[in-house]
Design a protein around this motif. Structure first.
Motif, PDB file in Angstrom:
ATOM      1  N   ALA A 206       1.128  -1.225  -0.064  1.00 50.53           N
ATOM      2  CA  ALA A 206       0.053  -0.100   0.041  1.00 50.53           C
ATOM      3  C   ALA A 206       0.803   1.259   0.108  1.00 50.53           C
ATOM      4  N   LEU A 207       2.091   1.404   0.719  1.00 51.51           N
ATOM      5  CA  LEU A 207       2.906   2.610   0.871  1.00 51.51           C
ATOM      6  C   LEU A 207       3.476   2.587  -0.610  1.00 51.51           C
ATOM      7  N   ALA A 208       4.045   1.507  -1.018  1.00 52.80           N
ATOM      8  CA  ALA A 208       4.602   1.605  -2.315  1.00 52.80           C
ATOM      9  C   ALA A 208       3.543   2.652  -3.541  1.00 52.80           C
ATOM     10  N   GLU A 209       2.319   1.843  -3.425  1.00 51.77           N
ATOM     11  CA  GLU A 209       1.430   2.597  -4.455  1.00 51.77           C
ATOM     12  C   GLU A 209       1.048   3.870  -3.964  1.00 51.77           C
ATOM     13  N   HIS A 210       1.030   4.132  -2.474  1.00 54.11           N
ATOM     14  CA  HIS A 210       0.985   5.755  -2.201  1.00 54.11           C
ATOM     15  C   HIS A 210       2.020   6.493  -2.682  1.00 54.11           C
ATOM     16  N   THR A 211       3.392   6.101  -2.647  1.00 46.93           N
ATOM     17  CA  THR A 211       4.585   6.533  -3.327  1.00 46.93           C
ATOM     18  C   THR A 211       4.275   6.751  -4.665  1.00 46.93           C
ATOM     19  N   ARG A 212       3.778   5.949  -5.224  1.00 47.18           N
ATOM     20  CA  ARG A 212       3.893   6.130  -7.015  1.00 47.18           C
ATOM     21  C   ARG A 212       2.719   7.279  -7.241  1.00 47.18           C
ATOM     22  N   LEU A 213       1.602   7.259  -6.543  1.00 45.84           N
ATOM     23  CA  LEU A 213       0.638   8.365  -6.619  1.00 45.84           C
ATOM     24  C   LEU A 213       1.139   9.636  -6.334  1.00 45.84           C
ATOM     25  N   ARG A 221       2.610  18.426 -11.812  1.00 50.20           N
ATOM     26  CA  ARG A 221       2.688  20.198 -11.331  1.00 50.20           C
ATOM     27  C   ARG A 221       1.259  20.828 -11.215  1.00 50.20           C
ATOM     28  N   PRO A 222       0.722  20.701  -9.941  1.00 52.87           N
ATOM     29  CA  PRO A 222      -0.578  21.246  -9.826  1.00 52.87           C
ATOM     30  C   PRO A 222      -0.479  22.705  -9.683  1.00 52.87           C
ATOM     31  N   ARG A 228     -10.083  24.709 -12.409  1.00 52.43           N
ATOM     32  CA  ARG A 228     -11.110  23.519 -13.012  1.00 52.43           C
ATOM     33  C   ARG A 228     -10.471  22.106 -12.698  1.00 52.43           C
ATOM     34  N   VAL A 229      -9.436  22.128 -13.607  1.00 52.00           N
ATOM     35  CA  VAL A 229      -8.523  20.815 -13.240  1.00 52.00           C
ATOM     36  C   VAL A 229      -8.157  20.556 -12.041  1.00 52.00           C
ATOM     37  N   ARG A 230      -7.766  21.372 -11.058  1.00 45.48           N
ATOM     38  CA  ARG A 230      -7.336  21.005  -9.727  1.00 45.48           C
ATOM     39  C   ARG A 230      -8.615  20.461  -9.075  1.00 45.48           C
ATOM     40  N   ALA A 231      -9.949  21.106  -9.202  1.00 47.45           N
ATOM     41  CA  ALA A 231     -11.029  20.522  -8.816  1.00 47.45           C
ATOM     42  C   ALA A 231     -11.345  19.065  -9.077  1.00 47.45           C
ATOM     43  N   MET A 232     -11.239  18.814 -10.584  1.00 47.99           N
ATOM     44  CA  MET A 232     -11.384  17.457 -11.000  1.00 47.99           C
ATOM     45  C   MET A 232     -10.319  16.419 -10.313  1.00 47.99           C
ATOM     46  N   LEU A 233      -9.164  16.895  -9.841  1.00 48.28           N
ATOM     47  CA  LEU A 233      -8.403  15.912  -9.174  1.00 48.28           C
ATOM     48  C   LEU A 233      -8.367  15.833  -7.631  1.00 48.28           C
ATOM     49  N   GLU A 234      -9.390  16.718  -7.168  1.00 46.95           N
ATOM     50  CA  GLU A 234      -9.715  16.709  -5.756  1.00 46.95           C
ATOM     51  C   GLU A 234     -10.174  15.271  -5.335  1.00 46.95           C
ATOM     52  N   PRO A 235     -10.947  14.597  -5.770  1.00 49.79           N
ATOM     53  CA  PRO A 235     -11.320  13.012  -5.426  1.00 49.79           C
ATOM     54  C   PRO A 235      -9.979  12.347  -5.592  1.00 49.79           C
ATOM     55  N   GLN A 236      -9.289  12.272  -6.250  1.00 53.14           N
ATOM     56  CA  GLN A 236      -8.191  11.647  -6.168  1.00 53.14           C
ATOM     57  C   GLN A 236      -7.301  11.704  -5.101  1.00 53.14           C
ATOM     58  N   GLU A 237      -7.080  13.277  -4.650  1.00 54.00           N
ATOM     59  CA  GLU A 237      -6.470  13.528  -3.426  1.00 54.00           C
ATOM     60  C   GLU A 237      -7.151  13.045  -2.137  1.00 54.00           C
ATOM     61  N   ASP A 241      -5.508  10.394   0.537  1.00 54.50           N
ATOM     62  CA  ASP A 241      -5.450  10.724   2.002  1.00 54.50           C
ATOM     63  C   ASP A 241      -6.350   9.641   2.925  1.00 54.50           C
ATOM     64  N   LEU A 242      -7.317   9.282   2.346  1.00 53.69           N
ATOM     65  CA  LEU A 242      -8.075   8.392   3.136  1.00 53.69           C
ATOM     66  C   LEU A 242      -7.468   7.047   3.036  1.00 53.69           C
ATOM     67  N   SER A 243      -6.732   6.471   2.294  1.00 58.40           N
ATOM     68  CA  SER A 243      -6.038   5.458   1.862  1.00 58.40           C
ATOM     69  C   SER A 243      -4.639   5.447   3.141  1.00 58.40           C
ATOM     70  N   VAL A 244      -3.941   6.541   3.082  1.00 61.80           N
ATOM     71  CA  VAL A 244      -2.868   7.038   4.002  1.00 61.80           C
ATOM     72  C   VAL A 244      -3.211   6.816   5.383  1.00 61.80           C
ATOM     73  N   ARG A 245      -4.618   7.530   5.839  1.00 64.95           N
ATOM     74  CA  ARG A 245      -4.914   7.335   7.169  1.00 64.95           C
ATOM     75  C   ARG A 245      -5.539   5.628   7.541  1.00 64.95           C
TER      76      ARG A 245
END
Length: 321
Positions: A206-213, A221-222, A228-237, A241-245
């Protein structure tokens, strides 16, 4: 990171135990999962040149020349381990051929079958070369590192936050497995031996996948993207974060288990102390009895000393200081 803070390599517990041992013993051959798998190890030009000379010579001596008595004494000089090693390396067929070929050659020559003797020598020569070439193969550790690439993870596969979490998990696992209570069978010994490596591997994956993401997100380069594009990426973020927790909570659960093991160690130590108290009390009673005897002995020694002083006085000699 210091060496103490760097996590150690993690291996898929589903790998065969022999391959895990090979990989752990040769960390220099391991390649990060983020890199291409290592190529098959091949001998260098110098090694090939040397083998090109000695393999035919060896095959000619042992497979062609009719020196059967030399072979007999050679095999007789081997102990059991060396014989087994030779059979393992060259194969039983090669050993049998080495012993039988010269006698067959002589028999064929005596029967006037010279061409057959030559063909037999050529076949024996070819067989010995093939056996030697079969022995010249890729080192086992290199093969395991190549074949199981991706089923082991290295510190290079993790960024700093992920490496820190994995090191915490490994410290907790080590603390449990090294505890007195685990060694005494007070914990689930079999469960620890199976479940803890599985937990360590799952956390590392899981941590290796976190690192890749995170690396992918950094490569995007956010700061150069529109709102608009940053808002599209917020669900991914948020998902990251949920997986890291979630992984952090799993690590904290391991740390809690390690604290429980330490507390069990303390209770086990206290139980051992209490269990020895009656026997220790008896030894202390003996010590007190010996102390009383010392007091009585000292009084007797003082009395004898007084008798000696009185005897000296009776003889007219002054007492010694």
């Amino acid at each position: 990171m210091t060496d103490d803070s760097r996590p150690r390599p993690v291996f898929d517990p589903a790998l065969p135990a022999a391959d895990r041992a090979l990989l752990a013993a040769a960390p220099e051959r391991l390649v990060a999962a983020t890199l291409p798998p290592p190529p098959a190890a091949r001998p260098g030009a110098a090694t090939i040149a040397v083998r090109a000379i000695w393999i035919p010579l060896f095959a000619f001596f042992y497979g062609v020349l009719p020196g059967g008595w030399i072979r007999v004494f050679f095999l007789a000089s081997l102990d059991e381990d060396d014989m087994l090693d030779s059979v393992f390396r060259w194969g039983r067929g090669a050993v049998v051929a080495m012993m039988a070929t010269p006698f067959l050659q002589i028999a064929l020559i005596l029967l006037g079958q010279g061409e057959a003797a030559v063909l037999l020598a050529a076949a024996s020569f070819t067989g010995w070369v093939a056996g030697a070439l079969r022995h010249v193969r890729e080192p086992a550790a290199a093969r395991a590192a190549r074949e199981h690439h991706g089923r082991y993870l290295l510190p290079a596969d993790l960024d700093r936050p992920a490496a820190g979490l994995l090191r915490r998990a490994q410290r907790a696992v080590d603390a449990v497995l090294a505890s007195e209570s685990h060694a005494a069978g007070l914990l689930d010994e079999v469960g620890n031996a199976v479940a803890l490596p599985e937990q360590e591997w799952a956390i590392a994956v899981a941590l290796a996948e976190h690192t890749r993401l995170r690396r992918e997100r950094a490569a995007q380069r956010p700061e150069r993207l529109s709102e608009r594009v940053r808002a599209m990426l917020e669900p991914q973020e948020r998902a990251l974060d949920l997986s890291v927790r979630s992984v952090t909570e799993r690590v904290e659960a391991l740390e809690a288990y390690a604290r429980h093991a330490r507390e069990t160690d303390d209770a086990y130590h206290e139980w051992q102390v209490v269990r020895r108290i009656p026997e220790q009390n008896a030894r202390y009673r003996d010590l007190l009895a010996a102390t009383v005897r010392d007091d009585l002995a000292r009084a007797e020694i003082d009395r004898l000393a007084g008798d000696a002083r009185r005897a000296r006085a009776a003889l007219g000699r002054p007492p010694e200081e």
